[in-house]
Structure formats: C-alpha cells, structure tokens
Scaffold this active site. Structure first.
Site, PDB file in Angstrom:
ATOM      1  N   HIS A 124       0.593  -1.090  -0.263  1.00  0.00           N
ATOM      2  CA  HIS A 124      -0.184   0.281  -0.098  1.00  0.00           C
ATOM      3  C   HIS A 124       1.093   1.393  -0.135  1.00  0.00           C
ATOM      4  O   HIS A 124       1.934   1.087   1.138  1.00  0.00           O
ATOM      5  CB  HIS A 124      -1.480   0.019   1.027  1.00  0.00           C
TER       6      HIS A 124
ATOM      7  N   SER B  70      -7.496   4.270   8.827  1.00  0.00           N
ATOM      8  CA  SER B  70      -8.165   4.664   7.627  1.00  0.00           C
ATOM      9  C   SER B  70      -7.192   3.214   6.383  1.00  0.00           C
ATOM     10  O   SER B  70      -7.692   2.438   6.383  1.00  0.00           O
ATOM     11  CB  SER B  70      -8.117   5.382   7.481  1.00  0.00           C
TER      12      SER B  70
HETATM   13  N1  URA Z   1      -5.857   7.106   2.268  1.00  0.00           N
HETATM   14  C1  URA Z   1      -6.902   6.105   3.251  1.00  0.00           C
HETATM   15  O1  URA Z   1      -6.874   4.852   2.821  1.00  0.00           O
HETATM   16  N2  URA Z   1      -7.425   6.981   3.788  1.00  0.00           N
HETATM   17  C2  URA Z   1      -6.384   7.833   5.010  1.00  0.00           C
HETATM   18  O2  URA Z   1      -6.196   8.481   6.125  1.00  0.00           O
HETATM   19  C3  URA Z   1      -5.587   8.558   3.746  1.00  0.00           C
HETATM   20  C4  URA Z   1      -4.969   7.578   2.594  1.00  0.00           C
END
Ligand code: URA
Length: 432
Positions: free
Chosen positions: A86, A187
């Site tokens: 990611h 998140s």
């Molecule tokens: N990407 C995400 O999925 N969440 C965030 O808070 C910032 C970037």
C-alpha cells in the site's frame, strides 16, 4: 442490549485530552456507521483526535471497530501465501503496475485491492482503465480464481470492506481532519487487515507531493501502521520513500501504463525501477521468499508474462494501442542551467487540471491527459531544450495547467552540483 454511551461525553473527554475506552470506541464507530451519531458529532471527534492524538490501544480499537463494520476477505484457501503493498499516495506513482506481476512471478499471490484518484494523486484503477476492455470490478470468486491461476489481481476494493472508514474518510476530507496520524493509520490498516493479506509492505511517502510533508511525521505514521498490522497478525514493514519530485517521467494514466510496460520489459526510468525492485524484495521476504533475484524476472520476461495474463483475465487486450492525446504543448527551457527541483504537488495539480484526475468521485478521467517529463532533478539543460510535454483533449486546459507549473521547477547555474534526497530513506520493521 450492548451498553449505550453519550456522544457529547466522549467528544468532551477527547477534547480535554482524555482517553476513550474499548467499549466506547466500539459504540462510537458502530453508531456512526448506522447513522445514530451524526456527522457533526463525528467531525468534532475527528478534530479532537487531530489536536490531541490517541494512545496505541485506542488506535488499535478504532481500527478493529472499523474492520468489524464490514466484511473480511479470507485467502486461507489459496495454495500460496499472500503479500500486498500500500502506498500513501504520490505523483507519478505507477509502481503497483510493474510490482504486482513482478512479485506474482515468484509464485506468491498478490491481492491488490485499489482505489481511484482524488485530488492531485492518481489512482491505480484509473491508470489501468486506459487499457481497452480492462475491468476493475471483480466478484470475490473471480478474485480467488485469478489469484490461484494468474497469481495477482488489481481490482476495486468492494464496498463491503470497512464501510465505517468510507463514511469517516469522506467526512475528514471536508472538515480539515485528514492529516491526523491515528485517523490515517486506522483508515489504511482497517482496509488492509479486512482484505486479509498475510503480508503487507507500506510505501510511506515524505516530501511535497505527500500528505506528510516531513520525514519524521512519515516515520511516525509508518511506525503506527506497522504496529497496527503486527498486532493483527499481519507480517508488515514500511519503506519511507521520497515524494518531492514526481516518480519516473510520466504523470497521468495511459502514459503511466506505457512507462510501466517499459519497466516490465527490463527498461524504464531508474527511480521507478529502483522502487519497484526495493518493494518487491520486501514483499517477497515477508512472504517467506528469501534473496529473490527480482531484476532477473524483469530482464527475463517472467514479470511481463504475468502482466499479460493479468490484463487478459480482467477483459483487457495487452496488445491494444493505448489512447493518444488530441492536443499537446511543449514547454522549453528559457536559459541554460541545472534542474534542482520539480515540485511533485504542483506537477500533480497541473496533470489534474489537464484532465488526468477528478475533482468529484463521480467524474470521469481523461486517459490520454497528463504530462511527460523530459528532465529530472540533477539534469543539465540548454536554452531551448524540451522540459515537459503537456497532453489534453482540449487545448483550453493548457493555461490553468501552466499556471500550476509557474515556479514549480527550480534551476541553478550550469555546472552546479545537486544533492538529491534519497529515494528510499528508511525502513520500519516489526522488530525495530
Ligand atoms: N488513504 C486512506 O485510505 N485513508 C487515509 O486516511 C489517508 C489515505
């Protein structure tokens, strides 16, 4: 009946620097997701968290509560280990495209559930949709079959993964609360843990084109996410990588696919190759494949074979021509000098204004729009040399893009030595 709390009490406590308990966080997330706790209350809570932070236990609880708001994928039925990457997002960041097939060519499964671009950073799915026929939406059964047969997928994350995060992220976007480390970390990690990957490498950006400007904040974000993943039983590490200048020589969609194909064919810009190779090694190590000669699979065509099978499996034609722009505009050097800086944020903004990105989630992107760079920081240029080529469907877009680029590049006198930030500036592992 689970215990109920009062949202105002919880907001006040966080506002005053206190801690929330596990049942309180579970309640807040569940009741925000079902609409009982209002957006205005959650916005106040997000701001209190941004200002006062959260303890490791609270961030863990928040992540778990967001995972529990939706479904979890399970790859345990696959015959091979899973490993994923990611990126916190950057300009010209097409690394997923060569990386997925490269890693999959070593016999591990890469479930890359991705998003679309919003604002100045591009989205992997938008880039891939430049390929005629390629589709981003796959059912869970199709994902499992493709992981077994081809070794990798890049597809849209289903709406069922961490729906609490979707709602909260949209709220943070319009309330100035995106940049809170506990909120970013929970998140990202709620989605990745719900996705069910066994190993995960985080590419955490620092520099002007990232949302964590300085490296120390990026390190803190990386540490927080690595701890969250480790606590959840995922093999996770992070690389801290520079995002002061765009990655590679292309910003857009179709042009980024073209550059990725160069990397898969054993060529491509040095920084894209270096980062692809560094992340591939890290992903393979975490999945138990040690000392893999990843460069050999770029030179030898094994990664390209997986790419072709992946594109075909998702309905695309790997031999189809990519879209070409209707209008192009060349920008040339006004004087001799050395390029010292190409500001990633400004270049991302310019590409977005050319049509390569979207302002609202429902807008389409223009696949042929974007910018090709002819120079990188450290390069000597002579007056009249080509610097950048801007591409758009409509020439009326050039003026606003040029405005974004005004002052975005800096030059020094000819012969000046330029010190560039390291592309990979550090690593954060579970045991560090
Ligand atoms: N990407 C995400 O999925 N969440 C965030 O808070 C910032 C970037």
């Amino acid at each position: 009946m689970p215990q109920e709390f009062d949202a105002v009490d919880l907001i006040r406590r966080k506002r005053d620097g206190g801690e929330l308990t596990t049942p309180e966080i579970d309640w807040l997330v569940a009741r925000y997701t079902d609409g009982y706790v209002g957006d205005e209350q959650m916005a106040a809570m997000a701001m209190a968290i941004l200002l006062n932070g959260m303890r490791r236990r609270e961030i863990h609880d928040l992540t778990q509560a967001m995972i529990a708001s939706g479904e979890r994928m399970d790859f345990s039925a696959l015959s091979k280990p899973t490993t994923d990457k990611h990126s916190t997002g950057g300009v010209g960041d097409k690394i997923t495209l060569p990386l997925m097939p490269l890693v999959a060519s070593f016999g591990v499964a890469v479930p890359q559930l991705s998003g679309r671009g919003l604002g100045h950073t591009g989205g992997t799915l938008d880039k891939l949709e430049s390929i005629v026929g390629w589709r981003a939406e796959l059912s869970n059964d199709e994902i499992m079959r493709q992981l077994e047969d081809v070794g990798g997928v890049i597809c849209a994350a289903g709406a069922g993964l961490a729906p609490a995060d979707k709602k909260l992220y949209a709220l943070r976007d319009i309330t100035g609360t995106v940049e809170a480390i506990p909120l970013i970390a929970s998140s990202i990690m709620s989605k990745k843990i719900a996705e069910g990957t066994g190993a995960l490498v985080l590419d955490v950006k620092y520099g002007s084109g990232s949302f964590m400007g300085d490296i120390e904040r990026s390190r803190e974000l990386a540490r927080t996410m690595v701890d969250l993943g480790t606590d959840a039983g995922v093999n996770v590490s992070a690389l801290l990588t520079a995002m002061d200048s765009p990655l590679g020589l292309t910003i857009g969609n179709a042009n980024e696919v073209r550059e990725s194909l160069e990397v898969l064919a054993g060529g491509g810009p040095a920084d894209v190759v270096q980062l692809t190779v560094a992340l591939a090694r890290e992903m393979l190590e975490l999945a138990g494949v040690h000392d893999a000669d990843v460069e050999a699979h770029l030179r030898g065509g094994q990664a390209m074979d997986v790419w072709r099978r992946f594109v075909e499996a998702q309905g695309g034609d790997p031999d189809a021509a990519l879209p070409t722009p209707r209008e192009s505009l060349e920008v040339r050097a006004e004087a001799d000098g050395v390029l010292t800086r190409q500001d990633a944020y400004r270049f991302g903004l310019a590409a977005w204004r050319l049509g390569a990105g979207r302002a609202r989630a429902q807008d389409p992107v223009v696949h042929s729009a974007g910018i090709d760079l002819a120079v990188k920081p450290g390069d000597e240029v002579r007056r009249g040399d080509l610097l950048w080529t801007l591409h758009a469907e409509d020439a009326a877009r050039f003026d606003r893009a040029l405005e974004a680029l005004d002052g975005a590049a800096e030059f020094a006198a000819p012969g000046t030595a330029v010190e560039l930030p390291p592309l990979v500036a550090g690593r954060v592992g579970a045991d560090d």
